[in-house]
Design an enzyme around this catalytic site. Structure first.
Site, PDB file in Angstrom:
ATOM      1  N   ASP A 120       0.833  -1.103  -0.089  1.00 20.52           N
ATOM      2  CA  ASP A 120       0.148  -0.074  -0.095  1.00 20.52           C
ATOM      3  C   ASP A 120       0.987   1.198   0.017  1.00 20.52           C
ATOM      4  OD1 ASP A 120      -2.957   0.872   0.465  1.00 20.52           O
ATOM      5  OD2 ASP A 120      -1.831   1.977   1.919  1.00 20.52           O
ATOM      6  N   HIS A 309      -6.963  -6.392  -1.418  1.00 17.89           N
ATOM      7  CA  HIS A 309      -5.942  -5.649  -1.132  1.00 17.89           C
ATOM      8  C   HIS A 309      -5.325  -6.242  -0.017  1.00 17.89           C
ATOM      9  CE1 HIS A 309      -3.846  -1.791  -1.060  1.00 17.89           C
ATOM     10  NE2 HIS A 309      -4.168  -1.486   0.318  1.00 17.89           N
TER      11      HIS A 309
END
Length: 338
Positions: A120, A309
């Protein structure tokens, strides 16, 4: 076989340590394999809304494979300082500042070179750190976050959203609205549960990439998703230190990051061995966004896992297997010490 992940507290494989880096205090997880010998030092950089403990499965694997591991909480997160902006500069939350602090922490732990991994926001940090500190970083890898070269012209988040609508959530996170509702232990708990996949009784969600955070759904969110039990309790405690506002400063750094990136326009190529692990079901950082990375990385390995994610904890066995195999290919397959 998947190793037991690092526990949030009282795990004898790691120490919770602090260090002052360029004037700010950082909390970090520090682990050395049994016996004290290690092949190399791996730094792991988390994203939002995560913590160093987000790497708990990877830390366990790397220690077992004979690596020393250092995983800091980023500026504004967990046990690391959260300077208020203003009066402080937003540049304290920039990617350059994070890169500089990684380099300083490497000095403190006595690492001449490091392997650097990110996820991220941490993925964005590690690509830029590799450009800024090529003499320090010998290998670099990112989970979910593709590499994008520095730009001569400023691209605002508003303009980015016109091309990639799934980044609209960043406008909401930067607005100052989210922290008005995520402001106490209970709302932080429900927010974190929702961000990691927890839902309400009728399928209500907390987050949508094209809109942001649905604060009205927070009271509906119950147990579920990838964050639960003692790990959830730890996250809630850590996020309650400063509140969520400081973590959202990362989404207010667009202009600052661009200005600091101008110094890297002649360093667009990352020539060291690099690994990118895409997540098939990432709704924001879609794997196809990595299609041009090879043009800037002559030693790039690309892989993909069938994960959301939150690949680090959603599909830890698959992620660990890829990282382990890549490190072995780079010559770290035999037991040795540096």
């Amino acid at each position: 076989m998947l190793l037991q992940p690092i526990a949030p507290e009282s795990d004898d494989r790691v120490e919770h340590k602090t260090a002052v880096l360029n004037g700010c205090s950082y909390h970090y997880l520090y682990g050395v394999p049994p016996g004290g010998q290690f092949k190399a030092t791996v730094f792991l950089i988390h994203g939002w809304p995560d913590l160093s403990l987000g790497w708990r499965y990877q830390i366990a694997m790397l220690l077992d494979e004979g690596f020393r591991v250092v995983a800091p909480d980023l500026m504004g997160f967990g046990g690391t300082d959260a300077p208020k902006v203003p009066p402080n500069s937003i540049n304290l939350y920039s990617v350059k500042r994070a890169s500089d602090d990684i380099a300083e922490l490497a000095k403190i732990v006595g690492a001449r070179t490091i392997i650097l991994g990110g996820h991220d926001w941490g993925g964005w940090v590690v690509w830029r750190a590799a450009q800024r500190y090529p003499e320090l970083i010998s290998h670099v890898f990112s989970v979910c976050t593709p590499y994008s070269p520095p730009r001569e012209e400023y691209l605002s988040t508003e303009d980015l959203v016109k091309a990639l609508p799934q980044f609209a959530y960043q406008l909401h996170l930067a607005s100052g609205e989210v922290e008005k509702s995520v402001k106490d232990e209970q709302s932080i708990r429900q927010f974190l549960q929702g961000m990691y996949g927890g839902k309400g009784p009728n399928g209500e969600v907390v987050f949508d990439p094209n809109q942001g955070v649905f604060v009205e759904h927070l009271p509906l969110i119950g147990e579920g998703g990838l964050l639960h039990g003692k790990v959830l309790d730890y996250y809630v405690k850590e996020y309650s230190r400063h509140g969520i506002h400081s973590t959202l400063n990362w989404y207010r750094t667009g202009k600052a990051n661009w200005e600091e990136d101008l110094a890297l326009l002649d360093k667009k190529t990352i020539s060291i061995p690099s690994l990118f692990i895409g997540a098939t079901h990432d709704s924001v950082l879609k794997p196809e966004m990595s299609k041009n990375m090879q043009a800037f990385m002559p030693q790039l390995t690309k892989k993909e896992v069938p994960a959301s994610h939150w690949a680090l904890t959603h599909k830890p066995e698959e992620v660990n297997s890829i990282i382990k195999a890549w490190l072995e290919q780079q010559g770290f397959g035999t037991k040795s010490s540096l």
